[in-house]
Design a protein around this motif. Structure first.
Motif, PDB file in Angstrom:
ATOM      1  N   THR A 263      -2.706 102.604  38.587  1.00 50.77           N
ATOM      2  CA  THR A 263      -2.076 101.604  39.116  1.00 50.77           C
ATOM      3  C   THR A 263      -2.239 100.928  41.075  1.00 50.77           C
ATOM      4  OG1 THR A 263      -0.654 102.038  37.703  1.00 50.77           O
ATOM      5  CG2 THR A 263       0.201 101.631  39.669  1.00 50.77           C
ATOM      6  N   LEU A 264      -2.552 103.243  41.452  1.00 47.69           N
ATOM      7  CA  LEU A 264      -2.556 102.856  42.869  1.00 47.69           C
ATOM      8  C   LEU A 264      -4.302 101.890  43.326  1.00 47.69           C
ATOM      9  CD1 LEU A 264      -2.146 105.884  43.044  1.00 47.69           C
ATOM     10  CD2 LEU A 264      -0.966 104.939  43.773  1.00 47.69           C
ATOM     11  N   GLY A 265      -5.674 102.119  42.085  1.00 50.91           N
ATOM     12  CA  GLY A 265      -6.146 101.823  43.071  1.00 50.91           C
ATOM     13  C   GLY A 265      -5.782 100.115  42.537  1.00 50.91           C
ATOM     14  N   LYS A 266      -5.335  99.294  42.492  1.00 48.95           N
ATOM     15  CA  LYS A 266      -5.117  97.751  42.152  1.00 48.95           C
ATOM     16  C   LYS A 266      -4.269  97.373  42.871  1.00 48.95           C
ATOM     17  CE  LYS A 266      -3.301  93.910  38.886  1.00 48.95           C
ATOM     18  NZ  LYS A 266      -2.976  94.008  37.865  1.00 48.95           N
ATOM     19  N   SER A 267      -2.922  98.700  43.776  1.00 46.23           N
ATOM     20  CA  SER A 267      -2.090  98.233  44.653  1.00 46.23           C
ATOM     21  C   SER A 267      -3.123  98.276  46.007  1.00 46.23           C
ATOM     22  CB  SER A 267      -1.192  99.397  44.435  1.00 46.23           C
ATOM     23  OG  SER A 267      -0.245  99.005  45.444  1.00 46.23           O
ATOM     24  N   PHE A 268      -4.075  99.139  45.633  1.00 50.85           N
ATOM     25  CA  PHE A 268      -5.148  99.925  47.053  1.00 50.85           C
ATOM     26  C   PHE A 268      -5.900  98.240  47.100  1.00 50.85           C
ATOM     27  CE2 PHE A 268      -8.635 100.851  49.637  1.00 50.85           C
ATOM     28  CZ  PHE A 268      -6.803 102.335  50.302  1.00 50.85           C
ATOM     29  N   ILE A 269      -6.382  97.415  46.542  1.00 47.01           N
ATOM     30  CA  ILE A 269      -6.607  96.633  46.248  1.00 47.01           C
ATOM     31  C   ILE A 269      -6.144  95.648  46.849  1.00 47.01           C
ATOM     32  CG2 ILE A 269      -8.686  94.627  45.518  1.00 47.01           C
ATOM     33  CD1 ILE A 269      -9.805  97.251  43.860  1.00 47.01           C
ATOM     34  N   GLU A 270      -5.277  95.134  46.639  1.00 46.92           N
ATOM     35  CA  GLU A 270      -4.648  93.851  47.081  1.00 46.92           C
ATOM     36  C   GLU A 270      -4.497  94.588  48.266  1.00 46.92           C
ATOM     37  OE1 GLU A 270      -0.856  94.333  44.628  1.00 46.92           O
ATOM     38  OE2 GLU A 270      -2.662  93.550  42.616  1.00 46.92           O
ATOM     39  N   GLN A 271      -3.552  95.676  49.061  1.00 47.08           N
ATOM     40  CA  GLN A 271      -3.220  96.016  50.245  1.00 47.08           C
ATOM     41  C   GLN A 271      -4.942  95.287  51.271  1.00 47.08           C
ATOM     42  OE1 GLN A 271      -0.640  98.902  51.742  1.00 47.08           O
ATOM     43  NE2 GLN A 271      -1.307  99.293  49.010  1.00 47.08           N
ATOM     44  N   LEU A 272      -6.295  96.156  50.605  1.00 48.13           N
ATOM     45  CA  LEU A 272      -7.091  95.835  51.536  1.00 48.13           C
ATOM     46  C   LEU A 272      -7.598  94.453  51.408  1.00 48.13           C
ATOM     47  CD1 LEU A 272      -9.561  97.845  52.904  1.00 48.13           C
ATOM     48  CD2 LEU A 272     -10.612  97.522  50.324  1.00 48.13           C
ATOM     49  N   ASP A 273      -7.273  94.024  50.350  1.00 50.83           N
ATOM     50  CA  ASP A 273      -7.765  92.239  50.657  1.00 50.83           C
ATOM     51  C   ASP A 273      -6.907  91.742  51.928  1.00 50.83           C
ATOM     52  OD1 ASP A 273     -10.311  93.399  48.613  1.00 50.83           O
ATOM     53  OD2 ASP A 273      -9.567  91.812  47.322  1.00 50.83           O
ATOM     54  N   ALA A 274      -6.083  92.092  51.093  1.00 51.83           N
ATOM     55  CA  ALA A 274      -5.193  91.322  52.395  1.00 51.83           C
ATOM     56  C   ALA A 274      -4.830  90.706  53.737  1.00 51.83           C
ATOM     57  CB  ALA A 274      -3.346  90.878  51.382  1.00 51.83           C
ATOM     58  N   LYS A 275      -5.371  92.140  53.987  1.00 46.96           N
ATOM     59  CA  LYS A 275      -5.602  92.819  55.300  1.00 46.96           C
ATOM     60  C   LYS A 275      -7.063  92.176  55.314  1.00 46.96           C
ATOM     61  CE  LYS A 275      -5.068  94.204  59.282  1.00 46.96           C
ATOM     62  NZ  LYS A 275      -3.825  93.790  60.377  1.00 46.96           N
ATOM     63  N   LEU A 276      -8.053  92.184  54.577  1.00 48.23           N
ATOM     64  CA  LEU A 276      -9.420  91.569  54.939  1.00 48.23           C
ATOM     65  C   LEU A 276      -9.448  89.855  55.070  1.00 48.23           C
ATOM     66  CD1 LEU A 276     -11.751  93.654  52.947  1.00 48.23           C
ATOM     67  CD2 LEU A 276     -11.737  93.994  55.332  1.00 48.23           C
ATOM     68  N   ALA A 277      -8.192  89.725  54.262  1.00 45.28           N
ATOM     69  CA  ALA A 277      -8.658  87.992  54.466  1.00 45.28           C
ATOM     70  C   ALA A 277      -7.628  87.944  56.004  1.00 45.28           C
ATOM     71  CB  ALA A 277      -7.626  87.554  53.140  1.00 45.28           C
ATOM     72  N   ASP A 278      -6.833  88.777  56.042  1.00 49.33           N
ATOM     73  CA  ASP A 278      -5.590  87.932  57.639  1.00 49.33           C
ATOM     74  C   ASP A 278      -6.353  88.197  58.249  1.00 49.33           C
ATOM     75  OD1 ASP A 278      -4.098  87.563  56.154  1.00 49.33           O
ATOM     76  OD2 ASP A 278      -2.452  89.209  56.081  1.00 49.33           O
ATOM     77  N   ASP A 279      -7.678  88.965  58.885  1.00 45.94           N
ATOM     78  CA  ASP A 279      -7.904  89.358  59.780  1.00 45.94           C
ATOM     79  C   ASP A 279      -9.131  88.302  59.953  1.00 45.94           C
ATOM     80  OD1 ASP A 279      -8.505  91.674  61.978  1.00 45.94           O
ATOM     81  OD2 ASP A 279     -10.805  92.168  60.911  1.00 45.94           O
ATOM     82  N   GLU A 280      -9.878  88.258  58.684  1.00 45.11           N
ATOM     83  CA  GLU A 280     -11.473  87.085  58.667  1.00 45.11           C
ATOM     84  C   GLU A 280     -10.547  85.483  59.651  1.00 45.11           C
ATOM     85  OE1 GLU A 280     -14.904  85.161  58.363  1.00 45.11           O
ATOM     86  OE2 GLU A 280     -13.896  87.360  57.677  1.00 45.11           O
ATOM     87  N   ARG A 281      -9.318  85.124  58.932  1.00 46.28           N
ATOM     88  CA  ARG A 281      -8.904  84.560  59.428  1.00 46.28           C
ATOM     89  C   ARG A 281      -7.929  83.978  60.987  1.00 46.28           C
ATOM     90  NH1 ARG A 281      -5.894  84.388  53.961  1.00 46.28           N
ATOM     91  NH2 ARG A 281      -4.519  85.436  55.252  1.00 46.28           N
TER      92      ARG A 281
END
Length: 303
Positions: A263-281
């Motif tokens: 549960t923690l890993g899936k949630s962490f990846i969602e947060q991490l990927d969202a931040k990476l995508a926002d930063d890339e944009r």
């Protein structure tokens, strides 16, 4: 040099606090420390990232180079991992002590990012079957050790893979089984690492007393009797599991720890990927405006 020791009073203080879900720094058992992430920090690499998780500081560089096909894998590229701990990062990394830690962390990284469980599509890294392929070199440098080191390395590696681009190649058939290829210099034609989005993160649960915590400090690590490292991808699939230390974990607690890590890993990846995508944009928008930019992400992962 030996690791620092805890007095019985200090050990009891930490353990009893965890029993009441209140750690010495005020976090709950399942809270991360403040997390700072930067990508694109090394100009001479194909991709890079730096992560500061509490007092731990890790830098990962990824280089993509043309190499020879390995025997027995005629249609696949490969991934090569290496971890080096700076002697100044911890007293444990001085002298020969660093060699054992480097080897152990490198082996764990290789298990995580080399193979089907890594999510990386190595068949897409083949340039000329049986001859040439792309080799992805992942080099991690531990600059400071403040606890939860392997998880920090895995988080940083996933961010570095996100930042990595592979040049496009053009292959020409010269006849008689001979091929030639050309590597394109245009960065706009470069592509992401195939399958990087399926690469896992590591969530290590530390059993202390009758409870367990994530993201421990160095002092909390000294109090743990057993660890369970669970590798999880963005779909919540289990990609690997490894128990550490000599203490035991009863089956019911083991099941609970595995489910919580998932549960923690899936949630962490969602947060991490969202931040990476926002930063890339943001980076793309600022580059379009002719600005010099640096990719920089901050977030506190409290799940």
């Amino acid at each position: 040099m030996p690791a620092p020791l805890l007095s019985p009073a200090e050990r009891d203080y930490i353990t009893q606090g965890i029993e009441t879900d209140c750690r010495a720094d005020g976090r709950g058992c399942l809270d991360y420390r403040h997390f700072v992430l930067e990508t694109g920090v090394l100009s001479q690499t194909s991709g890079s990232a730096r992560c500061r998780l509490g007092d731990s500081d890790v830098l990962v560089g990824v280089k993509v180079e043309v190499g020879e096909i390995e025997y027995g894998q005629p249609n696949e590229g490969r991934v090569v991992c290496n971890v080096e701990c700076s002697p100044s990062a911890s007293q444990q990394f001085e002298g020969r002590g660093a060699d054992d830690i480097n080897n152990q962390l490198t082996l764990s990284m290789d298990r995580l990012f080399n193979g089907p469980q890594s999510g990386i599509d190595v068949s897409s890294l083949c340039i000329i079957p049986g001859q040439q392929c792309w080799v992805i070199y992942i080099d991690a440098m531990v600059m400071d050790c403040g606890g939860n080191l392997f998880d920090c390395i895995a988080f940083t590696t996933r961010a570095a893979l996100f930042d990595t681009r592979i040049p496009r190649t053009e292959v020409q058939d010269m006849g008689d089984g001979e091929f030639e290829f050309e590597v394109m210099d245009d960065i706009e034609d470069a592509t992401p690492v195939p399958g990087w989005a399926q690469s896992p993160v590591a969530i290590t649960m530390y059993k202390i007393g009758e409870r367990y915590v994530i993201d421990p400090t160095l002092l909390e690590e000294l109090c743990s009797q057993a660890t369970l490292t669970v590798a999880i991808n963005k779909d919540g699939q289990l990609c690997g599991m490894e128990k550490g230390q000599s203490g035991g974990i009863n089956p019911s607690l083991l099941t609970e720890m595995t489910q919580m890590a998932t549960t923690l890993g899936k949630s962490f990846i969602e947060q991490l990927d969202a931040k990476l995508a926002d930063d890339e944009r943001r980076v793309q928008e600022e580059r379009a405006q002719g600005k010099q930019v640096r990719k920089l992400g901050f977030f506190a992962a409290v799940i």
